[in-house]
Design an enzyme around this catalytic site. Structure first.
Site, PDB file in Angstrom:
ATOM      1  N   GLU A   1     -12.222  -5.379  -3.943  1.00 47.29           N
ATOM      2  CA  GLU A   1     -12.777  -4.019  -3.925  1.00 47.29           C
ATOM      3  C   GLU A   1     -12.039  -3.082  -4.898  1.00 47.29           C
ATOM      4  O   GLU A   1     -12.541  -2.004  -5.225  1.00 47.29           O
ATOM      5  CB  GLU A   1     -12.703  -3.419  -2.512  1.00 47.29           C
ATOM      6  N   ASN A   2     -10.845  -3.487  -5.341  1.00 47.29           N
ATOM      7  CA  ASN A   2     -10.054  -2.599  -6.205  1.00 47.29           C
ATOM      8  C   ASN A   2     -10.679  -2.368  -7.590  1.00 47.29           C
ATOM      9  O   ASN A   2     -10.293  -1.438  -8.301  1.00 47.29           O
ATOM     10  CB  ASN A   2      -8.616  -3.119  -6.380  1.00 47.29           C
TER      11      ASN A   2
ATOM     12  N   ARG B   1       1.840  -4.077   7.301  1.00 47.75           N
ATOM     13  CA  ARG B   1       1.012  -3.124   6.545  1.00 47.75           C
ATOM     14  C   ARG B   1       1.822  -1.859   6.360  1.00 47.75           C
ATOM     15  O   ARG B   1       2.237  -1.215   7.337  1.00 47.75           O
ATOM     16  CB  ARG B   1      -0.284  -2.822   7.295  1.00 47.75           C
TER      17      ARG B   1
ATOM     18  N   SER C   1      -8.092  -4.405   5.979  1.00 41.45           N
ATOM     19  CA  SER C   1      -8.574  -4.265   4.599  1.00 41.45           C
ATOM     20  C   SER C   1      -8.879  -5.599   3.904  1.00 41.45           C
ATOM     21  O   SER C   1      -8.467  -5.808   2.758  1.00 41.45           O
ATOM     22  CB  SER C   1      -7.580  -3.456   3.762  1.00 41.45           C
TER      23      SER C   1
ATOM     24  N   HIS D   1       2.720   2.413  -8.866  1.00 41.82           N
ATOM     25  CA  HIS D   1       2.642   0.952  -8.982  1.00 41.82           C
ATOM     26  C   HIS D   1       3.904   0.413  -9.655  1.00 41.82           C
ATOM     27  O   HIS D   1       4.480  -0.580  -9.206  1.00 41.82           O
ATOM     28  CB  HIS D   1       1.407   0.532  -9.781  1.00 41.82           C
TER      29      HIS D   1
ATOM     30  N   GLY E   1       0.077   5.006  -4.720  1.00 42.50           N
ATOM     31  CA  GLY E   1      -0.559   6.219  -5.235  1.00 42.50           C
ATOM     32  C   GLY E   1      -0.001   7.469  -4.553  1.00 42.50           C
ATOM     33  O   GLY E   1       0.333   8.461  -5.219  1.00 42.50           O
TER      34      GLY E   1
ATOM     35  N   ASP F   1       0.820  -1.209   0.000  1.00 40.84           N
ATOM     36  CA  ASP F   1       0.000   0.000   0.000  1.00 40.84           C
ATOM     37  C   ASP F   1       0.857   1.264   0.000  1.00 40.84           C
ATOM     38  O   ASP F   1       1.913   1.308   0.637  1.00 40.84           O
ATOM     39  CB  ASP F   1      -0.891  -0.019   1.257  1.00 40.84           C
TER      40      ASP F   1
HETATM   41  C1  FPP Z   1      -1.993  -0.188  -3.415  1.00 41.52           C
HETATM   42  O1  FPP Z   1      -1.477   1.128  -3.459  1.00 41.52           O
HETATM   43  C2  FPP Z   1      -1.359  -1.030  -4.433  1.00 41.52           C
HETATM   44  C3  FPP Z   1      -2.025  -1.725  -5.402  1.00 41.52           C
HETATM   45  C4  FPP Z   1      -3.494  -1.690  -5.574  1.00 41.52           C
HETATM   46  C5  FPP Z   1      -1.295  -2.571  -6.384  1.00 41.52           C
HETATM   47  C6  FPP Z   1       0.053  -3.074  -5.941  1.00 41.52           C
HETATM   48  C7  FPP Z   1       0.586  -4.036  -6.922  1.00 41.52           C
HETATM   49  C8  FPP Z   1       1.876  -4.214  -7.195  1.00 41.52           C
HETATM   50  C9  FPP Z   1       2.992  -3.437  -6.573  1.00 41.52           C
HETATM   51  C10 FPP Z   1       2.227  -5.243  -8.201  1.00 41.52           C
HETATM   52  C11 FPP Z   1       1.941  -6.627  -7.760  1.00 41.52           C
HETATM   53  C12 FPP Z   1       1.770  -7.554  -8.869  1.00 41.52           C
HETATM   54  C13 FPP Z   1       2.145  -8.868  -8.894  1.00 41.52           C
HETATM   55  C14 FPP Z   1       1.770  -9.724 -10.057  1.00 41.52           C
HETATM   56  C15 FPP Z   1       2.923  -9.448  -7.788  1.00 41.52           C
HETATM   57  P1  FPP Z   1      -2.531   2.312  -3.557  1.00 41.52           P
HETATM   58  O2  FPP Z   1      -2.820   2.575  -5.005  1.00 41.52           O
HETATM   59  O3  FPP Z   1      -3.730   1.944  -2.729  1.00 41.52           O
HETATM   60  O4  FPP Z   1      -1.773   3.516  -2.925  1.00 41.52           O
HETATM   61  P2  FPP Z   1      -2.457   4.738  -2.129  1.00 41.52           P
HETATM   62  O5  FPP Z   1      -3.085   4.124  -0.913  1.00 41.52           O
HETATM   63  O6  FPP Z   1      -1.311   5.630  -1.822  1.00 41.52           O
HETATM   64  O7  FPP Z   1      -3.465   5.357  -3.076  1.00 41.52           O
END
Ligand code: FPP
Length: 221
Positions: free
Chosen positions: A49-50, A167, A175, A19, A5, A2
């Site tokens: 939920e994503n 986390r 979550s 990402h 973003g 997490d």
């Molecule tokens: C959450 O950060 C992250 C994700 C939804 C995707 C994470 C995936 C990867 C790093 C790649 C993994 C893939 C494989 C096949 C192993 P966020 O977007 O919720 O960040 P934020 O909370 O700052 O908005």
């Protein structure tokens, strides 16, 4: 994983860049897991939920997951990593991604140095619902239902419950991650955003874990 973003936003970049930066973090942490001799490592890549995220971000993540698997599967295979996926394979998972996932699983299925479980289209509640459905379909009488019966219908019944859950990104929530399995897991929270997380952060979390007093509901001996 997490905080991708927020990491991107802080740099004036698109969320998707966050990402992309998460890939280096993941590969470094996997190296740390292997160095420590940890046999089971599970990451949360995409939740049930994503799908609610903007279409462009969802599309990016699907293609990104194909890319990550294609870029790293040979290396992970050489390192003895078994890749598995936990989650629902529903109609929203693009066919080319499903194919790439199956190929990675098939290529690495005999490896035993470490099992990397990627939770994808995964929800802890969804897993429990799927287990209950399977139990009902098996015709098991109500009086026979116990913890072992439910565990045996989870996605990977032989996977040990996690000792430690990390986390990232300063959030203090579960979550919908492994709800059944983490009943007695130790939780470590860190403010580090996932793209900045490295094996040293993993070691720090393991040290914190080693200082914990695990009683599993009992008393100290
Ligand atoms: C959450 O950060 C992250 C994700 C939804 C995707 C994470 C995936 C990867 C790093 C790649 C993994 C893939 C494989 C096949 C192993 P966020 O977007 O919720 O960040 P934020 O909370 O700052 O908005």
């Amino acid at each position: 994983m997490d905080g991708n973003g927020r990491w991107a936003k802080a740099r004036g970049l698109a969320r998707t860049e966050g990402h992309a930066a998460g890939e280096e973090a993941l590969m470094d942490v996997i190296e740390g897991v292997l160095e420590l001799g940890i046999k089971w490592f599970t990451v949360y890549a995409f939740s049930t939920e994503n799908w609610r995220r903007p279409v462009d971000e969802v599309r990016f993540l699907m293609n990104f997951n194909v890319g990550i698997l294609n870029r790293n599967r040979d290396y992970l295979n050489k390192r003895g990593v078994r890749i598995r996926f936990a989650g629902r394979r529903d109609w929203r998972v693009p066919r080319h991604l499903a194919k790439t996932m199956d190929e990675a699983v098939d290529m690495t299925k005999s490896n035993r140095t470490m099992t990397l479980t990627i939770c994808f289209n995964y929800g802890g509640r969804a897993e429990i619902i799927d287990a209950v459905k399977a139990l009902v379909e098996s015709g098991m009488p109500a009086e026979k239902i116990n913890e072992r019966a439910i565990t045996s219908h989870m996605y990977y019944p032989e996977m040990p419950d996690p000792d430690l859950v990390i986390r990232t990104s300063g959030e203090y929530r579960i979550s919908n991650f492994l709800l059944w399995e983490l009943a007695y897991s130790e939780l470590v929270f860190t403010d580090v955003l996932w793209p900045d997380f490295r094996r040293d952060n993993l070691y720090a979390a393991v040290r914190e874990f080693q200082g914990r007093d695990r009683r599993f509901g009992g008393l100290d001996q």
